[in-house]
Enzyme design. Structure first.
Site, PDB file in Angstrom:
ATOM      1  N   ASP A 159      30.021   8.633 124.860  1.00  0.00           N
ATOM      2  CA  ASP A 159      30.187   9.674 123.849  1.00  0.00           C
ATOM      3  C   ASP A 159      31.134  10.739 124.396  1.00  0.00           C
ATOM      4  O   ASP A 159      30.982  11.189 125.537  1.00  0.00           O
ATOM      5  CB  ASP A 159      28.838  10.309 123.499  1.00  0.00           C
ATOM      6  CG  ASP A 159      28.948  11.265 122.312  1.00  0.00           C
ATOM      7  OD1 ASP A 159      29.033  10.779 121.176  1.00  0.00           O
ATOM      8  OD2 ASP A 159      28.965  12.485 122.538  1.00  0.00           O
ATOM      9  N   GLU A 175      32.627   9.601 117.483  1.00  0.00           N
ATOM     10  CA  GLU A 175      33.279   9.641 118.795  1.00  0.00           C
ATOM     11  C   GLU A 175      32.471   8.865 119.834  1.00  0.00           C
ATOM     12  O   GLU A 175      32.578   9.116 121.030  1.00  0.00           O
ATOM     13  CB  GLU A 175      33.485  11.088 119.250  1.00  0.00           C
ATOM     14  CG  GLU A 175      32.222  11.892 119.448  1.00  0.00           C
ATOM     15  CD  GLU A 175      31.766  12.620 118.189  1.00  0.00           C
ATOM     16  OE1 GLU A 175      30.965  13.547 118.324  1.00  0.00           O
ATOM     17  OE2 GLU A 175      32.208  12.265 117.078  1.00  0.00           O
TER      18      GLU A 175
END
Length: 210
Positions: free
Chosen positions: A81, A124
């Site tokens: 992440d 993301e």
């Protein structure tokens, strides 16, 4: 004789026509198969990063888990992440954020091996499936990726970091190994971000690799 010759010519022409039709049909079928393959490839990929999308990342993970169990080799999964990525979107706009994600996807692909599978898990967040790889080797690969991301100057001079959780499979289901990797990612976030946490299953504990 003339009639026989005419009949022979008719049969020859019929065979030639049949051969040509068969050739055309084969070419059309091959063309159709190629277009279907291209369409299937498009539906498997994330339209922005060209990585495997969420659904097909999970499908590929299931295949690799089954293969690892069948031939008894290690398998590790990394959940990644990007840290504070909302700030990038809020400060520079979503278009710039998208360009950063595209470049991150390229960095992941370039640094992974041909046997590794890279997918965009969502937003993301990314997933890397590493066949025939134990947790320590996976950590070394992700450390290299982490350093590369950290040292890259993205568009408008943007610098970002990542957090990562790694888990090696030890008989778990697809949900089990995803949960383990997710928990390690949570640990990395909780401990300050910009770090890699590895679940060392054989020792029943986790370790930070930074």
């Amino acid at each position: 004789i003339a009639v026989a010759w005419i009949l022979n010519q008719m049969v020859s022409r019929s065979r030639v026509a049949s051969f040509m039709n068969e050739k055309i049909i084969k070419e059309k079928n091959a063309e159709l198969e190629q277009k279907n393959n291209e369409l299937n490839e498009l539906t498997m990929r994330d339209s922005m990063t060209n990585l495997l999308n969420h659904k097909n990342s999970l499908r590929k993970l299931k295949e690799e888990i089954d293969r690892a169990k069948r031939i008894d080799y290690p398998l590790s999964v990394a959940m990644i992440d990007l840290d504070n990525f909302k700030l990038v979107n809020d400060t520079y706009g979503h278009q710039t954020g998208d360009e950063v994600l595209i470049q991150v996807a390229q960095i992941l692909t370039q640094n992974c091996r041909a046997t590794d599978v890279v997918g965009r898990y969502g937003g993301e967040e990314f997933i890397i499936i590493m066949p025939d790889t134990n947790d320590r080797d996976a950590a070394l690969l992700l450390q290299r990726i982490k350093t590369c991301i950290e040292e890259t100057s993205f568009k408008d001079g943007i610098h970002i970091t990542l957090s990562c959780g790694i888990s090696e499979m030890h008989g778990e289901s697809i949900h089990g190994i995803l949960k383990s990797s997710d928990l390690m990612l949570y640990e990395a976030k909780k401990k300050g971000k910009n770090r890699i946490e590895v679940k060392l299953n054989t020792e029943k504990k986790s370790a930070a690799i930074n």
